[in-house]
Design an enzyme around this catalytic site. Structure first.
Site, PDB file in Angstrom:
ATOM      1  CG  ASP A 257       4.883  -4.353 -18.932  1.00  0.00           C
ATOM      2  OD1 ASP A 257       4.329  -4.690 -20.002  1.00  0.00           O
ATOM      3  OD2 ASP A 257       6.108  -4.469 -18.737  1.00  0.00           O
TER       4      ASP A 257
ATOM      5  CG  PHE B  31       3.704   1.328 -24.350  1.00  0.00           C
ATOM      6  CD1 PHE B  31       3.856   0.942 -25.670  1.00  0.00           C
ATOM      7  CD2 PHE B  31       4.631   0.883 -23.403  1.00  0.00           C
ATOM      8  CE1 PHE B  31       4.899   0.118 -26.048  1.00  0.00           C
ATOM      9  CE2 PHE B  31       5.680   0.051 -23.783  1.00  0.00           C
ATOM     10  CZ  PHE B  31       5.816  -0.338 -25.104  1.00  0.00           C
TER      11      PHE B  31
ATOM     12  CG  HIS C 171      16.090  -1.245 -27.947  1.00  0.00           C
ATOM     13  ND1 HIS C 171      17.199  -2.051 -27.829  1.00  0.00           N
ATOM     14  CD2 HIS C 171      15.153  -1.754 -27.107  1.00  0.00           C
ATOM     15  CE1 HIS C 171      16.941  -3.016 -26.953  1.00  0.00           C
ATOM     16  NE2 HIS C 171      15.723  -2.855 -26.508  1.00  0.00           N
TER      17      HIS C 171
ATOM     18  N   GLY D  67      -1.842  -1.524 -18.478  1.00  0.00           N
ATOM     19  CA  GLY D  67      -2.212  -0.754 -19.662  1.00  0.00           C
ATOM     20  C   GLY D  67      -1.397  -1.171 -20.861  1.00  0.00           C
TER      21      GLY D  67
END
Lengths: 349, 349
Positions: free
Chosen positions: A212, A240, A258, A238
């Site tokens: 995260d 993403f 989502h 990190g």
């Protein structure tokens, strides 16, 4: 006036057997919902975890004025959230486990967030539907998450809320996924680490990582330490969007896809397939919409919640996700129900 | 992890069979509720009363942006408010009768009011519970009704909302009360005249009066004329705090007593007993709370709505009301269920 269903449905005199009761119940359903949210805010269940209390004792403990106290507590009884015996209120089995703030099983964070953020933001649902634009704190700016993550207290509430909503499916994934075939996993967008904790509690041979943003690290570590699992669970900081995903036998994305638009979803799925070995698995779990889009109201409403909360996010069906997985290079995929509205899609490389 | 109910309920690992699903469903129940409220605001059901429409047609007609349109309409399908066949949406039997604005059976006024006023006001429920003070437009001033009645558009919406919530019990009262024993009645706080209309439609020998503030008269007369009932229903202007009640064989008070504090309730009941002949009846109807105060959640939540909306109002049980009736001089009384959450208390002088 006849009482046979379907006989007199002329518009001037609605038939006694065709009543608007269900319409009124849903339309005023926010009353019961907001009553539960306020009861969590006022710590009702945390107070009652100490033992049963009379109306006066509970009102004093929670700072509730006498005018509404009895109606408030009795409404919680009628909603199935409290018991009442001989004039004394007590927690139900469920509210005692899940809504006492002093227990690690507390999932009220999601209700705290619903109370402080989502309830007022959903007040602008009509505007969101008309414009297609998100209606949260970042309304008018680009990214809800930047705004959300910029306030440390708001971030803690949000991450704890995510644990609340992820814990039941996480427990089901720990039980239903074939962990015996794998050694390592990484949970992408791990928040507090609710899922990794449940997986390693249930499977002694497995070690995992939470991935995260750097700001999440101390919150993850606090949570994992509270279970004494720091030797088997580590944090990797990190982003993403900018970084590749850490390599592992299994990658998990829970309530992540989502949040993003289709292009971003495909990018995240592509990064997952790159980070897995042949035979490795990606687990995606969400309140998946049923393929026929007519049964899982919660999944469809969650997608409207993404309309309110994010610039381009939306929820999707299991069939949608299997199709995307095929496109980015997974060799097979399947859908399995977890618990309540949540299901997982498993893609195998 | 075991799957037997009740076996492992230690707080650290909530058992799979004891899930927070019901808590989450109630806590996030405002999603479905607000979705229905927005659909009434956007006229979805009025558009579909013209005939089935595709997603694109309905979105264009209602001014809904493509981003959320399909999720929005499918959520209404999952909530049981719309049908969908072969990609075309249509009203359900109930939504066609009750939510098409062009039909006299429309009860959406109560949802329009819930959407524009109650939803945001309930956002301050916690403050209302802490202070015991109402949280509506009149917050900080004395009387919610003065504020409500000072804006003609708000008044029309409110009175139409009252018809929406009163029509089902009014139809039941027309059927269940022994009208054959009486000739005349007066409906106190009549609003549009929803109840008087249903009573005289069902009983040709009866004539009635609507009693309300002078500002309500044209709204009452519009409604009664739309049914062609002006010869059997008249309006009497008055203020039930300042004036005696009009005399009649039967007096009706529907969703009136709950607006007021105990002293005001007793004053209104006393005025009713004075205005009735010996053998005459008072009908009080409300979403009565069950005597044990643990089953009718809607009645208890309605009482919290009175906390939000009025300086001293509260809902009550049938036993409460029978006790008050005895005190002011009624010789007998009984409680009878009407429909949904509503019951009537009948007092005979």
């Amino acid at each position: 006036m006849s009482t046979t269903l379907g006989q007199n449905t002329s518009v001037g005199e609605p038939h006694a057997a065709v009543t608007p009761e269900k319409i009124i119940q849903i339309g005023l359903g926010f009353w019961g919902s907001k009553t539960l949210l306020s009861s969590v805010e006022l710590g009702i269940f945390t107070h009652l975890a100490q033992g049963p209390m009379s109306c006066e004792e509970l009102a004093r403990a929670a700072g509730v004025h006498p005018r509404g106290s009895r109606d408030f507590f009795d409404a919680l009884v009628a909603l199935g959230m409290l018991n009442r015996h001989a004039g004394h209120y007590s927690n139900t089995h469920e509210s005692n486990i899940f809504l006492d703030k002093n227990k690690p099983s507390y999932i009220g964070g999601v209700l705290e967030m619903a109370n402080s953020r989502l309830y007022p933001q959903w007040g602008s649902l009509t505007e969101g539907l008309r414009t297609g634009k998100h209606q949260n704190e970042a309304k008018g700016t680009d990214d809800g998450f930047n705004t959300l993550y910029s306030d440390p207290q708001r971030l803690r509430t949000f991450l704890s809320a995510m644990t609340g909503i992820s814990l039941p499916p996480a427990i089901a994934i720990a039980r239903k996924f074939p962990w015996n075939k794998y050694q390592t996993f990484v949970d992408v967008g791990t928040a507090q680490g609710g899922l990794p904790t449940q997986v390693v509690l249930a499977h002694e041979h497995v070690t995992g990582k939470g991935f995260d943003l750097p700001i999440v690290q101390p919150i993850f570590e606090d949570y994992v330490h509270s279970f004494g699992l720091q030797k088997r669970l580590s944090f990797e900081a990190g982003n993403f969007f900018e970084d590749p995903l850490p390599e592992a036998d299994v990658i998990v994305m829970g309530h992540i896809l989502h949040d993003w638009n289709l292009e971003e979803k495909m990018m995240l799925l592509s990064k997952a397939v790159k980070a897995l070995p042949r035979g490795g698995s990606l687990i995606v779990y969400e309140a998946l919409i049923d393929d026929d889009r007519r049964h899982n109201a919660f999944g469809l409403l969650m997608s409207l919640n993404m309309l309110i909360e994010t610039p381009g996010g939306f929820d999707y069906t299991g069939a949608d996700c299997c199709g995307w997985m095929k496109k980015v290079g997974f060799s097979e995929s399947y859908v399995e129900h977890l618990v309540g509205p949540d299901s997982m899609v498993v893609g195998v490389k």
